[in-house]
Scaffold this motif. Structure first.
Motif, PDB file in Angstrom:
ATOM      1  N   THR A  14      -3.329  -6.207  11.671  1.00  0.00           N
ATOM      2  CA  THR A  14      -2.404  -5.664  10.695  1.00  0.00           C
ATOM      3  C   THR A  14      -2.389  -6.599   9.501  1.00  0.00           C
ATOM      4  O   THR A  14      -2.300  -7.814   9.668  1.00  0.00           O
ATOM      5  N   MET A  15      -2.486  -6.040   8.304  1.00  0.00           N
ATOM      6  CA  MET A  15      -2.475  -6.855   7.091  1.00  0.00           C
ATOM      7  C   MET A  15      -1.427  -6.292   6.150  1.00  0.00           C
ATOM      8  O   MET A  15      -1.354  -5.087   5.935  1.00  0.00           O
ATOM      9  N   SER A  16      -0.608  -7.167   5.604  1.00  0.00           N
ATOM     10  CA  SER A  16       0.331  -6.741   4.577  1.00  0.00           C
ATOM     11  C   SER A  16       0.042  -7.538   3.317  1.00  0.00           C
ATOM     12  O   SER A  16      -0.308  -8.712   3.378  1.00  0.00           O
ATOM     13  N   VAL A  17       0.175  -6.892   2.184  1.00  0.00           N
ATOM     14  CA  VAL A  17      -0.090  -7.531   0.899  1.00  0.00           C
ATOM     15  C   VAL A  17       1.194  -7.496   0.092  1.00  0.00           C
ATOM     16  O   VAL A  17       1.791  -6.444  -0.096  1.00  0.00           O
ATOM     17  N   ASP A  18       1.618  -8.654  -0.365  1.00  0.00           N
ATOM     18  CA  ASP A  18       2.871  -8.769  -1.099  1.00  0.00           C
ATOM     19  C   ASP A  18       2.635  -9.008  -2.585  1.00  0.00           C
ATOM     20  O   ASP A  18       3.350  -9.767  -3.222  1.00  0.00           O
ATOM     21  N   ASN A  19       1.612  -8.391  -3.148  1.00  0.00           N
ATOM     22  CA  ASN A  19       1.293  -8.569  -4.564  1.00  0.00           C
ATOM     23  C   ASN A  19       1.924  -7.459  -5.382  1.00  0.00           C
ATOM     24  O   ASN A  19       1.902  -6.306  -4.993  1.00  0.00           O
ATOM     25  N   GLU A  20       2.458  -7.817  -6.520  1.00  0.00           N
ATOM     26  CA  GLU A  20       2.971  -6.819  -7.448  1.00  0.00           C
ATOM     27  C   GLU A  20       1.898  -6.531  -8.483  1.00  0.00           C
ATOM     28  O   GLU A  20       1.182  -7.427  -8.909  1.00  0.00           O
ATOM     29  N   VAL A  21       1.786  -5.276  -8.883  1.00  0.00           N
ATOM     30  CA  VAL A  21       0.792  -4.867  -9.870  1.00  0.00           C
ATOM     31  C   VAL A  21       1.454  -4.844 -11.240  1.00  0.00           C
ATOM     32  O   VAL A  21       2.504  -4.236 -11.420  1.00  0.00           O
ATOM     33  N   ASP A  22       0.825  -5.491 -12.198  1.00  0.00           N
ATOM     34  CA  ASP A  22       1.319  -5.498 -13.573  1.00  0.00           C
ATOM     35  C   ASP A  22       0.760  -4.270 -14.288  1.00  0.00           C
ATOM     36  O   ASP A  22      -0.402  -4.256 -14.698  1.00  0.00           O
ATOM     37  N   LEU A  23       1.576  -3.228 -14.412  1.00  0.00           N
ATOM     38  CA  LEU A  23       1.117  -1.973 -15.006  1.00  0.00           C
ATOM     39  C   LEU A  23       0.846  -2.084 -16.501  1.00  0.00           C
ATOM     40  O   LEU A  23       0.208  -1.213 -17.080  1.00  0.00           O
ATOM     41  N   THR A  24       1.275  -3.154 -17.139  1.00  0.00           N
ATOM     42  CA  THR A  24       0.980  -3.315 -18.564  1.00  0.00           C
ATOM     43  C   THR A  24      -0.493  -3.663 -18.788  1.00  0.00           C
ATOM     44  O   THR A  24      -0.978  -3.605 -19.899  1.00  0.00           O
ATOM     45  N   LEU A  25      -1.209  -4.020 -17.726  1.00  0.00           N
ATOM     46  CA  LEU A  25      -2.631  -4.325 -17.852  1.00  0.00           C
ATOM     47  C   LEU A  25      -3.493  -3.073 -17.861  1.00  0.00           C
ATOM     48  O   LEU A  25      -4.664  -3.128 -18.180  1.00  0.00           O
ATOM     49  N   TRP A  26      -2.934  -1.934 -17.483  1.00  0.00           N
ATOM     50  CA  TRP A  26      -3.683  -0.673 -17.424  1.00  0.00           C
ATOM     51  C   TRP A  26      -3.736  -0.063 -18.815  1.00  0.00           C
ATOM     52  O   TRP A  26      -2.779  -0.130 -19.578  1.00  0.00           O
ATOM     53  N   GLU A  27      -4.867   0.533 -19.139  1.00  0.00           N
ATOM     54  CA  GLU A  27      -4.986   1.244 -20.402  1.00  0.00           C
ATOM     55  C   GLU A  27      -5.842   2.488 -20.176  1.00  0.00           C
ATOM     56  O   GLU A  27      -6.710   2.506 -19.307  1.00  0.00           O
ATOM     57  N   PRO A  28      -5.577   3.545 -20.933  1.00  0.00           N
ATOM     58  CA  PRO A  28      -6.342   4.787 -20.735  1.00  0.00           C
ATOM     59  C   PRO A  28      -7.801   4.630 -21.159  1.00  0.00           C
ATOM     60  O   PRO A  28      -8.119   3.875 -22.080  1.00  0.00           O
ATOM     61  N   LEU A  29      -8.678   5.347 -20.471  1.00  0.00           N
ATOM     62  CA  LEU A  29     -10.090   5.388 -20.834  1.00  0.00           C
ATOM     63  C   LEU A  29     -10.282   6.391 -21.959  1.00  0.00           C
ATOM     64  O   LEU A  29      -9.504   7.332 -22.096  1.00  0.00           O
ATOM     65  N   PRO A  30     -11.324   6.243 -22.753  1.00  0.00           N
ATOM     66  CA  PRO A  30     -11.656   7.301 -23.708  1.00  0.00           C
ATOM     67  C   PRO A  30     -11.954   8.586 -22.941  1.00  0.00           C
ATOM     68  O   PRO A  30     -12.467   8.552 -21.821  1.00  0.00           O
TER      69      PRO A  30
END
Length: 103
Positions: A14-30
């Motif tokens: 069993t593996m748990s990941v406690d990382n938060e994703v920074d959604l400000t790093l996402w950007e739309p593709l052309p």
């Protein structure tokens, strides 16, 4: 922070990941060079390239079973470094609702 726990009773890990994703790093593709009603395609990534193949263009079926959807044999590649779409040579057969596998 990754936590690995071995359960000796059933040999499963069993593996748990406690990382938060920074959604400000996402950007739309052309946008892909296809009309907005493009759907039913398959997609995968290989290294720094996204591949999209086949799909449908046109309206969906009406309640009387009529429609103007056209199955496609197109293949597109999106290079994540240059942020450019390229239309590749067409596939031999038209496809929609299929799968692609990358490695």
């Amino acid at each position: 922070n990754n936590n690995n726990n071995n359960n000796n009773n059933n040999n499963k890990t069993t593996m748990s990941v406690d990382n938060e994703v920074d959604l400000t790093l996402w950007e739309p593709l052309p946008s892909i060079p296809k009309p907005d009603d493009f759907r039913g395609y398959a997609a995968t990534t290989i290294r720094d390239t996204v591949y999209i193949s086949g799909g449908l263009l046109g309206s969906a079926l009406t309640s009387r079973g009529e429609g103007k959807s056209v199955v496609q044999n197109t293949l597109f590649a999106y290079n994540m470094e240059t942020r450019q779409w390229t239309e590749l040579p067409k596939m031999k057969y038209c496809r929609w609702g299929h799968r692609l596998v990358g490695q």
